[in-house]
Every structure is written in C-alpha cells, then in structure tokens.
Enzyme design. Sequence first.
Site, PDB file in Angstrom:
ATOM      1  N   ASP A 491      -2.173  -8.154 -10.971  1.00  0.00           N
ATOM      2  CA  ASP A 491      -2.968  -8.153  -9.731  1.00  0.00           C
ATOM      3  C   ASP A 491      -4.459  -8.260 -10.040  1.00  0.00           C
ATOM      4  OD1 ASP A 491      -3.397  -8.002  -6.988  1.00  0.00           O
ATOM      5  OD2 ASP A 491      -2.040  -6.291  -6.739  1.00  0.00           O
ATOM      6  N   ASP A 561      -0.494 -10.799   1.112  1.00  0.00           N
ATOM      7  CA  ASP A 561      -0.052  -9.437   1.428  1.00  0.00           C
ATOM      8  C   ASP A 561       0.551  -9.384   2.826  1.00  0.00           C
ATOM      9  OD1 ASP A 561      -0.622  -8.250  -0.953  1.00  0.00           O
ATOM     10  OD2 ASP A 561      -2.540  -7.399  -0.340  1.00  0.00           O
TER      11      ASP A 561
HETATM   12  C1  GLA Z   1      -2.523  -5.683  -3.837  1.00  0.00           C
HETATM   13  C2  GLA Z   1      -1.225  -6.471  -3.856  1.00  0.00           C
HETATM   14  C3  GLA Z   1      -0.125  -5.661  -3.220  1.00  0.00           C
HETATM   15  C4  GLA Z   1       0.014  -4.341  -3.959  1.00  0.00           C
HETATM   16  C5  GLA Z   1      -1.302  -3.612  -3.995  1.00  0.00           C
HETATM   17  C6  GLA Z   1      -1.234  -2.400  -4.881  1.00  0.00           C
HETATM   18  O1  GLA Z   1      -2.978  -5.531  -2.556  1.00  0.00           O
HETATM   19  O2  GLA Z   1      -1.377  -7.712  -3.226  1.00  0.00           O
HETATM   20  O3  GLA Z   1       1.091  -6.368  -3.223  1.00  0.00           O
HETATM   21  O4  GLA Z   1       0.470  -4.596  -5.261  1.00  0.00           O
HETATM   22  O5  GLA Z   1      -2.356  -4.438  -4.476  1.00  0.00           O
HETATM   23  O6  GLA Z   1      -2.421  -1.680  -4.904  1.00  0.00           O
END
Ligand code: GLA
Length: 751
Positions: A491, A561
């Site tokens: 990420d 997301d």
């Molecule tokens: C980001 C990712 C999510 C999740 C969060 C965790 O927003 O896109 O899918 O993994 O971080 O903090």
Amino acid sequence: MHTSKSLISTVVLRTVAGLLMAPFFMMATVIAAQPSAVAFDAATKVFRIDGEGVSYVFGVNPRGELQQLYWGGRLAATDAFPQARPMPEWASFDSPYSNTPQEYAGWGAGLFMEPALKVTFADGNRDLVLHYDSHTVRPDGVDVVLKDIQRKIYVTLHYTMEPHSGILARSATIENREAQPVTVEQAAAAAWALPPSHYTLNYLTGRWAGEWTLTQEAVKTGARVIESRRGSTGHRANPWFAIQAGESNEDQGDVWFGALAWSGSWRITVEQDQLDAVRVTGGFNPFDFGYVLHPGEKLETPVFYGGYAANGLGGASRKLHRFEIDHILPHRQDQKNAPKPRPVIYNSWEATEFRVDEAGQMALAEKAAALGVDRFVMDDGWFGQRKDDHAGLGDWYVNQQKFPHGLKPLIDKVHSLGMDFGLWVEPEMVNPDSDLYRKHPDWVLNFPGRPRSEQRNQLVLNLARADVRDYVLGFLDKLLTENDIAFLKWDYNRNWSEPGWDQLPPAEQKKVYVEFTRNLYSILAELQRKHPKVELESCSGGGGRVDLGILRYADEVWPSDNTDPFDRLTQQDGFTYAYTPQVMMAWVTDSPHWLNKRSSSLSYRMLSSMQGSLGIGANIAKWNDEETATAKRLIAAYHAVQPTIVQGDLYRLISPRNDSEFSATQTVSHDKSQSVVFAFIHSTQEGRTFPRLKLKGLDPAQQYALSPIEGKALAGTPQVASGAWWMNHGLDMDEGFRGDFQAAAFRLDRK
Ligand code: GLA
C-alpha cells in the site's frame, strides 16, 4: 544486427513459414504472414517498423531532423516513402522546426510545441537542436542516435515493437559527453504524431474512491495536459490515452493509444498545433524537474508504449489487455506461460479495520475456506503499535498483544484450511509516532526547518536515499524469509509534500523524482529475485498507483477503496479501457455499503465483482446460511469460468456510463470455446425490457450451449445455437428481469 548509416537492412521475425513460401506468393501475402519487420532504406533515410496490423514509419529529413511519417494500419511491403520533407514555414511566425512532427525535438531553434528534451548547459546556453547521428537495427526494433548540432549531448531513441500486437515501446537515453554538467529540465519518453483530422481524446481521471472516470472530448487547438505532480502515479489522472479518429466508436474505426510505464510524477500533453496536426508527448513530469547529468552520465526515461487498432476502443483495449498479460505482468511460475488467474481472496479490512488479532483472523479464515476462497489476506493493524492510523507505520515487527506467538499460528491455520496467506504492508511510509521516526527523523522527504505536512498522520520515507532503500528491502526480505507468505498487498497512502533531499547539493535535489521511483523498482526487482513465488498487489488508497511501470512487478492492483457494487460497474468499465481484468481486484463487501449507504443483494454484489478478479471483503462472520450458500455457489461458478473472464477478449456491450439504465459485458476465450456474459440493471424505468444482447467475438459456424450462472434467459431461448445466432439474433433476458440493482450472468460453451 549491424550499425550503419549506409546499408539497407531488413530483419524479419518469426517468419520461417513466410520466408519459405515467399517465392510462391505475391509480396502482400508474404507481408501478411510476417508479424514483424524492421527496415532502414539508406537512399531515402526512412525507417519502417511493421507489426501485425501496424506500421510505424519515420525518417531523416534534409535538415537532419528525425521526423515522423506514418503510424497506422499495416502498409504493403511494396509501399515506399520518399525522404521526409520538413513542414514549411507558416509565414514568418512558425518555423519549420516547430511545424515538423519531430520524433524527439530539443527545445531550441524556435520550438513552440511541447519539447521532448529541454536542457540548460553550464554556461547558461539553453539551445538544443537534435539531428540524426547514427542507428543500430535490432531484430525487434531500432536504436537511433541523435546529437545536438554543436554540443556533445547524445540522445538514443529506442524503438521496440511487439510483433503480435504491433505495440511499440519507445524510450530515450540522454547522455552528456560535454566537459561540464548539464541540467535536464524536461525529458519525454517519446512524442507521437497524428496528421490533421477530427479526433476524440479519451483519458481517465478520478479521486480517492472515485477513480477511473473515462472522459471523452474533441481534440481542439491548444494543449490538454494530463499529469501527476504528486510523486506517484496518482488517483487524479492515469498515464493512459486513446485518440479516436472521426466516427470511431467502441467497435469500429481508427484508435491510437498509449500508456506510460512510470510510477513517479508524469505528464502526457496532447496538443493540436497551429496547422491542426496532433502531437502527444509524455514522460517525466517537467514540473519541478531538474536532473543534473555530470560528464559521462546518462538519464534513461521511462517507456512510453503506443499502439494502433482499426476496430475502435474495444479493439484497442483488447490489444492492450493481451499485451499486458503476455509482456508486462510478472511471469512467476514459468517465463513461457501467461500469469495464472488470480486466487479468490478474502480480506477483512472492511469487516475489522485495524482490530486484527489471532483468534478473530482464525475464525474468519475458517469461514472463508468454507466458501471456497483460495487466499487469506490480513490487512493493516498487525504490526508495531498500530491501533489506528496514528501510529506504527515503519515498525515492521509483529504486535505482541494481537499475535502473542507471532504470525506462524495464523499462517499454519490458513494453510491447514487449504488457502495460502497474504499480508498488508506500506513500506514507503512512516508515522511520526513510531520507533523508526524517533530514530531517523531525517529519513523522510522534507525541507530542513520547514513544516512536514502530514496526511493520514504519516510522512513519506525518502526512498531515493540508499540507507532508506536498504532498510525497506531489509525488513521485507526478513519478513518474507521468516514467514511463509505467498502475497503482499503493498500500500501507499499519501502523496508527496515538501519533496526535499538534503543529502544532495541544492542543484541536484530534484533528482528525488527519478531516484525514488527507481529505488522502488529496484526493491521490487530484488524481492522478486529473492522470493520469486511471492505475489504482489499494488494498492495506493485504492487505484493511486496503477501503471505499466508498477505492473512489471505487481500481479494485481486494487482499483479503488470504493467497493460499492454499483459504483464499481462504472469504475471497472473505465479501468478496462487501459488495464486487463486479470489485475482488477474486486471485493464483495457488506450491504448497506459504507460509502453510499446503498443496499443491494449479495447476488448483485457478487456478479459486479465477478467481472474482475474476485475477492470477498465482507464481514462473513455475520453471514447467514443462505448468504454463505449463495457465495459458495457463485465462487464455484466463477472458478469454472475465471480464465475466460480475466484473460479472454472483453467486449463492453452496454456501457454503465452516463447514468445508463443498463449495462452488460462479455468476454470470449482466445480459442472462442467459451464466453461469459454479465447483465446489470441500475433501475428499471417505465417498465422497459432489458435490451437484446447481440454477442460478439464467437465463431459463427460453431454451436454454443447457453447456461445461466445467475438469472434466466427469456423463455424459449434455445439451449444450443450457433455463434451466428448469438451474434446476429442475440440473447434476451427473462421478462422478470426488472427492478433496482439487478444482475444476471450466463456462460456459453462450444459444443
Ligand atoms: C488503504 C487501502 C485499504 C486498506 C487501508 C489500510 O486505504 O486502500 O484497502 O488496506 O489502506 O489502512
């Protein structure tokens, strides 16, 4: 292979059959059987690169400039070009230098279009005029060296064509052979040119939770700039474009497209010049750019891929999808085989957020395995003092309260349930509330003495520094060596601010834009070498880092997301213009959805996600027997046709864009033995029937059996009919297929 200014050279690839037959057939027949050829005609100084269905031609004009001559459908072998002629002066205001579509124009001599290269010499001179110097023909392409008319700045343009798609990879190497340093202020990977005509530009924009909006607009006088100044690819725009000619649509007409393989700040400029021709220039973002080349040093640009399709945007995306699968994505098991369809994953992020612990994750793993899930992924919250997003990033040790015995018991449990194990990491970031930051406050991007702007309570580690790079590589290598981890969700949850690199002299600090991304790639390459089986997802708060650069290392991406199944239809539609469904992860999450508060059935949510690489992200601990059974049935049905969905040819039958009442997609396996159809109703109005779906891409002469995955076809629909029938007559949905957020799916199998 040879280096020459004088000889005619032609290298033909993969043409054994074509060559053997050559004496017996007419020239055009031989050309059709020869997927790729590179030729230089010394008499006319014309270079020509041919791939399947595509020719790309450029030449040296009498002024010495390298000039584009043609890019489009494949020409016959007998078609020859005279030497390139520069465009004339337009009165006394636009010079030939500016009007001529140069392959790679230096800023100098009165260039008013976007330059490919702009430099400042140590003595203050900023004039750069690049002329042809020499070339080297390779079997799959050519390297052409340009040189400034006076100074020793050499630019090698690399052209490599993939024969089956005709997709051309272009990049440049800039070399300073002067005795003094030179600052490169702008460096494109390539410039593409199209002759005057009416064109429509397609590009993708967005924001967090709203990525992949396809924008279509007429190309008009002036420039349209799509870019990221954020240090990484970004949600705001994606480094891809497609330009349609005249009446071209989804299925027909000329389309030129391109995608930049770069995960740092980038820019693509589409401009129509004063004589109505179009140029597309892309590479490093010149904003705040400055790369000092000391004597003897070189700068390599990213690769800008470009392609042409004669059959509309659909044809363009099908070419790109196949190219990505065959030539961009990591081929882990065996370099000869295409990447495998993705395992169906479970991820508890939306269900538990940071509240992960051994017992909770084990319970979810049991439930996930019972559904038929292949891979269990633990998301954020397992490391350091991570209770929420205020602390812990940077401290990559297992949290003892949550996992008193380390990760092993959970990983063993996941394995015993027949799944493999994946883990979330965010390696390039640090919370100020972390041991790492307390120890190394100088490791973040910053301008000394200035504020350090936090986003999501975190700062960006300066990966351009060798010590930071070594730290990141070190902890990841240790994590993967000590634990049986099959997959990392990598990420990256903020954009840059205050991008200082105070270890370097002030004039050199802007190198951070290049070196950060290069070090990221080098870490990924090293991990791939040391842990060749470990797969990777590129996530950046959703789709903030999706591009052909990161996809050389990432097996999949997290598009957004936003997992609302209705929003996802439009996002997925936009995504597939540039990227293959193979990499498009799509989770089924809870209803009502957290973002839009929209309620939808599990079947609708499942089918929305089954258009890509399926995952489950819901709180499955709360699912009742019926929900569990539905998910289990549909995961099994998905597994049975997944290769066709994610690696077949995609036809966007009805777009969900522009508030469409309906949408539908179809995929067909490359051997045309199987097809899968998805149909969605947003909200039925005035009792309207779902439109008849005329299918595409089947073999008209073969028989195909229709079977429902979910939903029903109209009563009386034949169970078996020819490809011609499905394509000409089409498929009708059941009369009862009406309502809000409805979905149906079918498979067709060749008899
Ligand atoms: C980001 C990712 C999510 C999740 C969060 C965790 O927003 O896109 O899918 O993994 O971080 O903090």
